[in-house]
Design a protein around this motif. Structure first.
Motif, mmCIF file in Angstrom:
data_model
loop_
_atom_site.group_PDB
_atom_site.id
_atom_site.type_symbol
_atom_site.label_atom_id
_atom_site.label_comp_id
_atom_site.label_asym_id
_atom_site.label_seq_id
_atom_site.Cartn_x
_atom_site.Cartn_y
_atom_site.Cartn_z
ATOM 1 N N ALA A 108 69.572 34.901 18.565
ATOM 2 C CA ALA A 108 69.530 35.122 17.118
ATOM 3 C C ALA A 108 68.311 34.440 16.497
ATOM 4 N N ASP A 109 67.997 33.236 16.943
ATOM 5 C CA ASP A 109 66.810 32.543 16.435
ATOM 6 C C ASP A 109 65.538 33.312 16.789
ATOM 7 N N ILE A 110 65.510 33.882 17.983
ATOM 8 C CA ILE A 110 64.345 34.654 18.403
ATOM 9 C C ILE A 110 64.195 35.909 17.550
ATOM 10 N N VAL A 111 65.309 36.594 17.297
ATOM 11 C CA VAL A 111 65.270 37.779 16.439
ATOM 12 C C VAL A 111 64.755 37.404 15.053
ATOM 13 N N ASP A 112 65.185 36.262 14.531
ATOM 14 C CA ASP A 112 64.677 35.788 13.247
ATOM 15 C C ASP A 112 63.160 35.649 13.270
ATOM 16 N N SER A 113 62.639 35.091 14.354
ATOM 17 C CA SER A 113 61.190 34.871 14.439
ATOM 18 C C SER A 113 60.426 36.187 14.508
ATOM 19 N N PHE A 114 61.073 37.245 15.002
ATOM 20 C CA PHE A 114 60.406 38.538 15.130
ATOM 21 C C PHE A 114 60.239 39.252 13.791
ATOM 22 N N ALA A 115 60.731 38.668 12.721
ATOM 23 C CA ALA A 115 60.487 39.241 11.395
ATOM 24 C C ALA A 115 58.998 39.178 11.050
ATOM 25 N N ASP A 116 58.284 38.267 11.695
ATOM 26 C CA ASP A 116 56.838 38.122 11.491
ATOM 27 C C ASP A 116 56.107 39.073 12.429
ATOM 28 N N PRO A 117 55.407 40.089 11.905
ATOM 29 C CA PRO A 117 54.702 41.049 12.783
ATOM 30 C C PRO A 117 53.701 40.369 13.704
ATOM 31 N N ALA A 118 53.044 39.313 13.244
ATOM 32 C CA ALA A 118 52.075 38.607 14.088
ATOM 33 C C ALA A 118 52.774 37.955 15.271
ATOM 34 N N ALA A 119 53.975 37.421 15.028
ATOM 35 C CA ALA A 119 54.738 36.807 16.121
ATOM 36 C C ALA A 119 55.157 37.860 17.136
ATOM 37 N N ARG A 120 55.607 39.029 16.658
ATOM 38 C CA ARG A 120 55.994 40.116 17.576
ATOM 39 C C ARG A 120 54.813 40.537 18.435
ATOM 40 N N ALA A 121 53.652 40.688 17.822
ATOM 41 C CA ALA A 121 52.475 41.123 18.567
ATOM 42 C C ALA A 121 52.081 40.087 19.613
ATOM 43 N N ALA A 122 52.135 38.797 19.240
ATOM 44 C CA ALA A 122 51.766 37.739 20.178
ATOM 45 C C ALA A 122 52.726 37.713 21.367
ATOM 46 N N ILE A 123 54.019 37.811 21.095
ATOM 47 C CA ILE A 123 55.003 37.757 22.176
ATOM 48 C C ILE A 123 54.862 38.973 23.095
ATOM 49 N N ARG A 124 54.534 40.115 22.533
ATOM 50 C CA ARG A 124 54.321 41.307 23.364
ATOM 51 C C ARG A 124 53.146 41.084 24.319
ATOM 52 N N HIS A 125 52.066 40.464 23.827
ATOM 53 C CA HIS A 125 50.920 40.157 24.692
ATOM 54 C C HIS A 125 51.321 39.180 25.801
ATOM 55 N N VAL A 126 52.124 38.180 25.443
ATOM 56 C CA VAL A 126 52.575 37.199 26.434
ATOM 57 C C VAL A 126 53.364 37.900 27.540
ATOM 58 N N VAL A 127 54.338 38.713 27.157
ATOM 59 C CA VAL A 127 55.209 39.365 28.138
ATOM 60 C C VAL A 127 54.410 40.302 29.033
ATOM 61 N N ARG A 128 53.487 41.057 28.462
ATOM 62 C CA ARG A 128 52.716 41.996 29.267
ATOM 63 C C ARG A 128 51.848 41.288 30.307
ATOM 64 N N ALA A 129 51.554 40.009 30.081
ATOM 65 C CA ALA A 129 50.753 39.255 31.043
ATOM 66 C C ALA A 129 51.573 38.784 32.243
ATOM 67 N N VAL A 130 52.907 38.753 32.097
ATOM 68 C CA VAL A 130 53.718 38.176 33.180
ATOM 69 C C VAL A 130 54.854 39.069 33.661
ATOM 70 N N VAL A 131 55.135 40.170 32.967
ATOM 71 C CA VAL A 131 56.273 41.031 33.304
ATOM 72 C C VAL A 131 55.847 42.490 33.226
ATOM 73 N N ASP A 132 56.313 43.304 34.191
ATOM 74 C CA ASP A 132 56.175 44.747 34.064
ATOM 75 C C ASP A 132 57.555 45.382 34.220
ATOM 76 N N TRP A 133 57.616 46.690 34.391
ATOM 77 C CA TRP A 133 58.913 47.368 34.411
ATOM 78 C C TRP A 133 59.773 46.947 35.599
ATOM 79 N N ARG A 134 59.166 46.381 36.635
ATOM 80 C CA ARG A 134 59.921 45.936 37.806
ATOM 81 C C ARG A 134 60.355 44.483 37.716
ATOM 82 N N GLY A 135 59.880 43.769 36.717
ATOM 83 C CA GLY A 135 60.277 42.372 36.560
ATOM 84 C C GLY A 135 59.074 41.452 36.474
ATOM 85 N N GLN A 136 59.254 40.199 36.900
ATOM 86 C CA GLN A 136 58.191 39.217 36.801
ATOM 87 C C GLN A 136 57.055 39.535 37.777
ATOM 88 N N ILE A 137 55.837 39.426 37.270
ATOM 89 C CA ILE A 137 54.656 39.663 38.086
ATOM 90 C C ILE A 137 54.196 38.360 38.730
#
Length: 328
Positions: free
Chosen positions: A186-215
């Motif tokens: 729930a706290d994480i969902v709250d933080s995603f109200a900020d578009p800049a935070a959503r974009a940053a987290i998406r960049h983070v995840v794409r650097a370490v995870v793909d559709w098969r899991g952790q890279i």
């Protein structure tokens, strides 16, 4: 410059590095602990343990770039980039060496920091860490998928967000391991109200995870922990990163100390803060800090992981309400 939000317990300070504002908390005296939070969290994830740790240690708990009160630019969100940022923060603060403690994604940053800067790392503590196996909850894989940014934008609209987070927090009180960490979600969902935070987290995840899991994995470099004390702490009911990854750590780093805490989910430091502080304090006080030797590091790199991994000897005991695996 400093500021203290009404809900915060500790003063948040700021420093600008490479043009970007970095937020951090620094309290206590003694040997330095660098506490690195997980994906889409911030330094407040450590609030339940900071004061107790600060009685014996200098505690530095930053908000990683793209998280919390730190800047959220279009920037380098790789593990290497984060490790460099932590080195620079410590340099500005005048701290030469640390025991680095990383939770979840922060565990991956801790591993990278120890790998890139062994001369500045005394010990490494991984808490429900990434980088120990490919498996990860589908919710994290979804962050990297097309449409996540837009869908989460709708889910965090005023009114809608309150309904969603309220439902998650209510479900977190159910007596089930599957709902154990929903208040954190729930706290994480709250933080995603900020578009800049959503974009940053998406960049983070794409650097370490793909559709098969952790890279990213530490398995190919685990032999380097031969030169550094290492502790792994996990919650038995973790639904984000499976507890069997703790067994992987025991296998690939046979000299590591591994602790599995009963009745704890992905945030064992919040579920059982006193036990966590006891485990961490005992580990630091009972181990000698690593002393960097270029010759030894060169020998490890040359020999690589070609030697067979020795049989792991385990001493299992029930203490403090959880399973403790002390790796010989």
């Amino acid at each position: 410059m400093s500021a203290t939000p009404p809900e915060a317990t500790h003063e948040v300070q700021f420093v600008t590095l490479h043009g970007h504002r970095r937020a951090y908390v620094k309290v206590g005296q003694g040997p330095a602990l660098l506490l690195l939070h997980g994906l889409a969290c911030d330094h407040t994830t450590w609030e339940p343990v900071i004061d107790a740790l600060a009685q014996r240690f200098t505690v530095i708990a930053p908000d990683l770039l793209g998280h919390g009160q730190s800047a959220k630019p279009r920037a380098d969100y790789t593990l290497g980039g984060y490790a460099n940022g932590m080195r620079d923060l410590l340099t500005v603060l005048g701290i030469d060496k640390v025991t680095v403690v990383g939770h979840s994604f922060g565990g991956g940053v801790a591993m990278q920091f120890a790998y890139q800067f062994p001369e500045r790392t005394e010990r490494m503590v991984l808490v429900a860490s990434g980088g120990l196996g490919p498996e990860v909850t589908p919710a994290i894989r979804a962050i990297a998928s097309p449409g996540f940014h837009q869908a989460m934008g709708l889910a965090t609209l005023p009114g809608v967000r309150q309904v969603n987070t309220g439902a998650l927090r209510a479900l977190s009180h159910l007596p089930s391991k599957y709902t154990h960490d929903l208040d954190e979600v729930a706290d994480i969902v709250d933080s995603f109200a900020d578009p800049a935070a959503r974009a940053a987290i998406r960049h983070v995840v794409r650097a370490v995870v793909d559709w098969r899991g952790q890279i990213v994995t530490m398995a190919d470099r685990a032999y380097l922990t031969e030169a550094m004390p290492m502790c792994v702490i996990w919650g038995r009911d973790d639904q984000v990163l499976p507890v069997r990854h703790a067994d992987t750590a025991a296998r690939i780093a046979p000299k590591a100390r591994v602790e599995v805490i009963a009745d704890a989910g992905h945030f064992p430091h919040k579920d059982h803060p006193q036990r966590f502080v006891t485990l961490l304090t005992d580990f630091v006080q009972s181990t000698q800090p690593a002393v960097y030797s270029r010759a030894r590091w060169r020998a490890l790199l040359r020999n690589g992981a070609s030697a067979p991994i020795p049989q792991v000897a385990r001493e299992v005991s029930e203490r403090h309400g959880g399973r403790s695996l002390t790796i010989a």
